[in-house]
Write a protein that holds these residues in place. Structure first.
Motif, PDB file in Angstrom:
ATOM      1  N   GLY A   1     -17.066 -15.458 -10.262  1.00  0.00           N
ATOM      2  CA  GLY A   1     -17.036 -15.767 -11.693  1.00  0.00           C
ATOM      3  C   GLY A   1     -18.031 -16.862 -12.048  1.00  0.00           C
ATOM      4  N   PHE A   2     -17.561 -17.832 -12.800  1.00  0.00           N
ATOM      5  CA  PHE A   2     -18.420 -18.913 -13.295  1.00  0.00           C
ATOM      6  C   PHE A   2     -18.572 -20.073 -12.307  1.00  0.00           C
ATOM      7  CE2 PHE A   2     -17.405 -16.926 -17.387  1.00  0.00           C
ATOM      8  CZ  PHE A   2     -18.672 -16.889 -17.949  1.00  0.00           C
ATOM      9  N   ARG A   3     -18.008 -19.958 -11.146  1.00  0.00           N
ATOM     10  CA  ARG A   3     -17.991 -21.091 -10.207  1.00  0.00           C
ATOM     11  C   ARG A   3     -19.394 -21.640  -9.912  1.00  0.00           C
ATOM     12  NH1 ARG A   3     -13.692 -22.164  -5.856  1.00  0.00           N
ATOM     13  NH2 ARG A   3     -14.623 -23.790  -4.603  1.00  0.00           N
ATOM     14  N   THR A   4     -20.356 -20.779  -9.634  1.00  0.00           N
ATOM     15  CA  THR A   4     -21.708 -21.249  -9.328  1.00  0.00           C
ATOM     16  C   THR A   4     -22.331 -21.956 -10.527  1.00  0.00           C
ATOM     17  OG1 THR A   4     -22.019 -19.518  -7.674  1.00  0.00           O
ATOM     18  CG2 THR A   4     -24.010 -20.524  -8.580  1.00  0.00           C
ATOM     19  N   LEU A   5     -22.133 -21.401 -11.735  1.00  0.00           N
ATOM     20  CA  LEU A   5     -22.685 -22.040 -12.932  1.00  0.00           C
ATOM     21  C   LEU A   5     -22.052 -23.402 -13.192  1.00  0.00           C
ATOM     22  CD1 LEU A   5     -23.200 -19.214 -15.587  1.00  0.00           C
ATOM     23  CD2 LEU A   5     -24.910 -20.466 -14.280  1.00  0.00           C
ATOM     24  N   ILE A   6     -20.768 -23.535 -12.893  1.00  0.00           N
ATOM     25  CA  ILE A   6     -20.110 -24.837 -13.034  1.00  0.00           C
ATOM     26  C   ILE A   6     -20.825 -25.860 -12.148  1.00  0.00           C
ATOM     27  CG2 ILE A   6     -17.981 -26.145 -12.640  1.00  0.00           C
ATOM     28  CD1 ILE A   6     -16.489 -23.412 -13.194  1.00  0.00           C
ATOM     29  N   GLY A   7     -21.063 -25.476 -10.890  1.00  0.00           N
ATOM     30  CA  GLY A   7     -21.760 -26.368  -9.965  1.00  0.00           C
ATOM     31  C   GLY A   7     -23.171 -26.692 -10.423  1.00  0.00           C
ATOM     32  N   GLU A   8     -23.888 -25.678 -10.926  1.00  0.00           N
ATOM     33  CA  GLU A   8     -25.247 -25.907 -11.418  1.00  0.00           C
ATOM     34  C   GLU A   8     -25.243 -26.874 -12.596  1.00  0.00           C
ATOM     35  OE1 GLU A   8     -27.114 -22.152 -12.278  1.00  0.00           O
ATOM     36  OE2 GLU A   8     -26.863 -21.461 -10.209  1.00  0.00           O
ATOM     37  N   ALA A   9     -24.317 -26.694 -13.514  1.00  0.00           N
ATOM     38  CA  ALA A   9     -24.249 -27.587 -14.680  1.00  0.00           C
ATOM     39  C   ALA A   9     -23.995 -29.023 -14.234  1.00  0.00           C
ATOM     40  CB  ALA A   9     -23.166 -27.121 -15.649  1.00  0.00           C
ATOM     41  N   ILE A  10     -23.038 -29.211 -13.358  1.00  0.00           N
ATOM     42  CA  ILE A  10     -22.718 -30.559 -12.882  1.00  0.00           C
ATOM     43  C   ILE A  10     -23.925 -31.172 -12.175  1.00  0.00           C
ATOM     44  CG2 ILE A  10     -21.277 -31.853 -11.253  1.00  0.00           C
ATOM     45  CD1 ILE A  10     -18.995 -29.850 -12.033  1.00  0.00           C
ATOM     46  N   ALA A  11     -24.612 -30.377 -11.347  1.00  0.00           N
ATOM     47  CA  ALA A  11     -25.792 -30.877 -10.642  1.00  0.00           C
ATOM     48  C   ALA A  11     -26.901 -31.282 -11.611  1.00  0.00           C
ATOM     49  CB  ALA A  11     -26.306 -29.820  -9.664  1.00  0.00           C
ATOM     50  N   GLU A  12     -26.974 -30.608 -12.755  1.00  0.00           N
ATOM     51  CA  GLU A  12     -27.985 -30.917 -13.769  1.00  0.00           C
ATOM     52  C   GLU A  12     -27.543 -32.029 -14.717  1.00  0.00           C
ATOM     53  OE1 GLU A  12     -31.108 -29.676 -14.088  1.00  0.00           O
ATOM     54  OE2 GLU A  12     -30.763 -28.625 -12.195  1.00  0.00           O
ATOM     55  N   GLY A  13     -26.311 -32.535 -14.543  1.00  0.00           N
ATOM     56  CA  GLY A  13     -25.807 -33.590 -15.417  1.00  0.00           C
ATOM     57  C   GLY A  13     -25.287 -33.081 -16.748  1.00  0.00           C
ATOM     58  N   ILE A  14     -24.995 -31.782 -16.831  1.00  0.00           N
ATOM     59  CA  ILE A  14     -24.456 -31.203 -18.062  1.00  0.00           C
ATOM     60  C   ILE A  14     -22.934 -31.286 -18.002  1.00  0.00           C
ATOM     61  CG2 ILE A  14     -24.248 -29.086 -19.442  1.00  0.00           C
ATOM     62  CD1 ILE A  14     -26.946 -28.206 -18.134  1.00  0.00           C
TER      63      ILE A  14
END
Length: 170
Positions: A112-125
Protein backbone atom coordinates in the motif's frame (compact mmCIF):
# COMPACT_ATOMS: atom_id res chain seq x y z
CA UNK A 1 9.79 12.50 12.79
CA UNK A 2 6.95 14.45 11.27
CA UNK A 3 4.32 11.72 11.51
CA UNK A 4 0.89 12.06 13.10
CA UNK A 5 -2.19 9.90 13.20
CA UNK A 6 -5.89 10.33 13.84
CA UNK A 7 -8.13 7.68 15.40
CA UNK A 8 -11.63 8.97 15.99
CA UNK A 9 -14.60 7.03 17.36
CA UNK A 10 -17.68 6.73 15.22
CA UNK A 11 -18.10 5.37 11.74
CA UNK A 12 -16.66 7.76 9.18
CA UNK A 13 -15.41 10.34 11.69
CA UNK A 14 -11.73 9.91 10.86
CA UNK A 15 -12.50 10.15 7.14
CA UNK A 16 -14.57 13.31 7.66
CA UNK A 17 -11.79 14.92 9.70
CA UNK A 18 -9.12 14.12 7.10
CA UNK A 19 -11.29 15.54 4.29
CA UNK A 20 -11.80 18.71 6.33
CA UNK A 21 -8.08 18.85 7.15
CA UNK A 22 -7.11 18.56 3.48
CA UNK A 23 -9.51 21.35 2.53
CA UNK A 24 -8.38 23.50 5.47
CA UNK A 25 -4.68 23.15 4.67
CA UNK A 26 -5.21 23.72 0.95
CA UNK A 27 -7.16 26.85 1.91
CA UNK A 28 -4.10 28.01 3.83
CA UNK A 29 -2.09 27.68 0.63
CA UNK A 30 -0.34 24.41 1.40
CA UNK A 31 0.27 21.87 -1.36
CA UNK A 32 -1.53 18.77 -0.07
CA UNK A 33 -0.83 15.30 -1.49
CA UNK A 34 -2.40 11.98 -0.55
CA UNK A 35 -5.89 10.50 -0.38
CA UNK A 36 -9.11 11.11 1.50
CA UNK A 37 -11.96 8.62 1.66
CA UNK A 38 -15.70 8.88 1.26
CA UNK A 39 -18.00 5.97 2.06
CA UNK A 40 -21.35 5.69 0.30
CA UNK A 41 -24.10 3.53 1.73
CA UNK A 42 -25.44 0.81 -0.55
CA UNK A 43 -29.06 -0.32 -0.72
CA UNK A 44 -29.94 -3.75 0.65
CA UNK A 45 -26.61 -4.38 2.38
CA UNK A 46 -24.65 -3.25 5.43
CA UNK A 47 -21.60 -2.72 3.22
CA UNK A 48 -20.67 0.64 1.75
CA UNK A 49 -18.69 1.69 -1.30
CA UNK A 50 -15.29 3.15 -0.47
CA UNK A 51 -13.92 5.84 -2.75
CA UNK A 52 -10.65 7.70 -2.33
CA UNK A 53 -9.98 11.09 -3.86
CA UNK A 54 -6.37 11.63 -4.81
CA UNK A 55 -5.31 15.04 -3.54
CA UNK A 56 -5.44 17.74 -4.56
CA UNK A 57 -7.65 17.34 -7.63
CA UNK A 58 -8.51 13.70 -8.25
CA UNK A 59 -9.09 11.22 -9.66
CA UNK A 60 -11.58 9.40 -7.47
CA UNK A 61 -10.87 5.67 -7.23
CA UNK A 62 -13.26 3.02 -5.89
CA UNK A 63 -11.10 0.83 -3.65
CA UNK A 64 -13.61 -1.85 -2.69
CA UNK A 65 -14.74 -5.00 -4.43
CA UNK A 66 -18.34 -6.17 -4.42
CA UNK A 67 -18.11 -9.64 -2.90
CA UNK A 68 -21.86 -10.07 -2.57
CA UNK A 69 -24.34 -9.39 0.23
CA UNK A 70 -23.29 -12.30 2.45
CA UNK A 71 -19.57 -11.65 2.34
CA UNK A 72 -17.60 -11.19 5.53
CA UNK A 73 -14.05 -11.00 4.15
CA UNK A 74 -11.93 -7.98 3.35
CA UNK A 75 -13.51 -6.05 0.51
CA UNK A 76 -10.46 -3.94 -0.33
CA UNK A 77 -9.47 -4.21 -3.99
CA UNK A 78 -5.64 -4.44 -3.81
CA UNK A 79 -5.28 -3.39 -7.46
CA UNK A 80 -7.35 -0.26 -6.88
CA UNK A 81 -5.29 0.58 -3.78
CA UNK A 82 -2.08 0.25 -5.78
CA UNK A 83 -3.61 2.47 -8.51
CA UNK A 84 -4.21 5.11 -5.83
CA UNK A 85 -0.61 4.76 -4.65
CA UNK A 86 0.59 5.21 -8.24
CA UNK A 87 -1.51 8.38 -8.57
CA UNK A 88 -0.17 9.86 -5.32
CA UNK A 89 3.51 9.06 -5.91
CA UNK A 90 4.24 11.78 -8.51
CA UNK A 91 2.28 14.34 -6.48
CA UNK A 92 4.60 13.87 -3.50
CA UNK A 93 7.31 15.98 -5.15
CA UNK A 94 6.92 19.52 -3.87
CA UNK A 95 4.13 18.64 -1.43
CA UNK A 96 3.93 20.47 1.88
CA UNK A 97 2.03 17.64 3.60
CA UNK A 98 0.91 14.08 2.88
CA UNK A 99 -2.54 13.09 4.16
CA UNK A 100 -3.58 9.44 3.87
CA UNK A 101 -7.02 8.06 4.60
CA UNK A 102 -5.78 4.92 6.30
CA UNK A 103 -2.85 2.89 7.55
CA UNK A 104 -4.50 -0.45 6.96
CA UNK A 105 -3.68 -4.13 6.66
CA UNK A 106 -1.75 -3.65 3.43
CA UNK A 107 0.48 -0.98 4.98
CA UNK A 108 0.95 -3.15 8.07
CA UNK A 109 2.19 -5.92 5.76
CA UNK A 110 4.61 -3.60 3.93
CA UNK A 111 2.42 -2.79 0.92
CA UNK A 112 0.00 0.00 0.00
CA UNK A 113 1.19 3.47 0.94
CA UNK A 114 3.96 2.28 3.26
CA UNK A 115 6.84 3.14 0.90
CA UNK A 116 5.40 6.60 0.17
CA UNK A 117 5.05 7.27 3.90
CA UNK A 118 8.76 6.51 4.30
CA UNK A 119 9.68 8.65 1.29
CA UNK A 120 7.69 11.61 2.62
CA UNK A 121 9.30 11.38 6.05
CA UNK A 122 12.77 11.09 4.48
CA UNK A 123 12.03 14.24 2.45
CA UNK A 124 10.85 16.12 5.56
CA UNK A 125 7.21 16.20 4.42
CA UNK A 126 4.81 15.94 7.37
CA UNK A 127 2.47 12.95 7.19
CA UNK A 128 -1.00 12.64 8.75
CA UNK A 129 -2.70 9.24 8.58
CA UNK A 130 -6.03 7.84 9.65
CA UNK A 131 -5.64 4.68 11.74
CA UNK A 132 -8.45 2.52 13.06
CA UNK A 133 -8.21 0.68 16.38
CA UNK A 134 -7.63 -2.68 14.67
CA UNK A 135 -4.50 -1.43 12.87
CA UNK A 136 -3.21 0.86 15.63
CA UNK A 137 -0.72 -1.67 17.11
CA UNK A 138 0.82 -2.31 13.67
CA UNK A 139 0.99 1.41 12.96
CA UNK A 140 2.65 2.18 16.29
CA UNK A 141 5.20 -0.58 15.63
CA UNK A 142 5.85 0.88 12.16
CA UNK A 143 6.26 4.38 13.64
CA UNK A 144 8.68 3.08 16.31
CA UNK A 145 7.23 5.44 18.93
CA UNK A 146 7.71 8.52 16.76
CA UNK A 147 4.12 9.34 15.80
CA UNK A 148 2.00 12.03 17.39
CA UNK A 149 -1.69 11.38 18.06
CA UNK A 150 -3.97 14.17 16.86
CA UNK A 151 -7.49 14.94 17.97
CA UNK A 152 -10.20 15.61 15.44
CA UNK A 153 -9.61 19.34 15.75
CA UNK A 154 -8.21 21.52 12.96
CA UNK A 155 -6.65 23.88 15.50
CA UNK A 156 -4.69 20.92 16.95
CA UNK A 157 -3.48 20.06 13.45
CA UNK A 158 -2.37 23.67 12.93
CA UNK A 159 -0.52 23.62 16.28
CA UNK A 160 1.23 20.36 15.33
CA UNK A 161 2.35 21.78 12.00
CA UNK A 162 3.50 25.02 13.66
CA UNK A 163 5.53 22.96 16.11
CA UNK A 164 7.23 21.15 13.24
CA UNK A 165 8.01 24.46 11.55
CA UNK A 166 9.50 25.81 14.79
CA UNK A 167 11.70 22.73 15.14
CA UNK A 168 12.89 23.05 11.54
CA UNK A 169 13.79 26.71 12.11
CA UNK A 170 16.03 25.92 15.08
Amino acid sequence: MSLAYVTLPGRGETDAFLRAAADHLAGRGLKVAGTVQTNSERACTHHCDMDVRVLPDGPVIRINQDLGPGSTGCRLDPGALEAAVAEVAPRLAGADILILNKFGKHEAEGRGFRTLIGEAIAEGIPVVIGVNALNLPAFLAFAEGCADPLSGDLAALDRWLSGLEALAAE
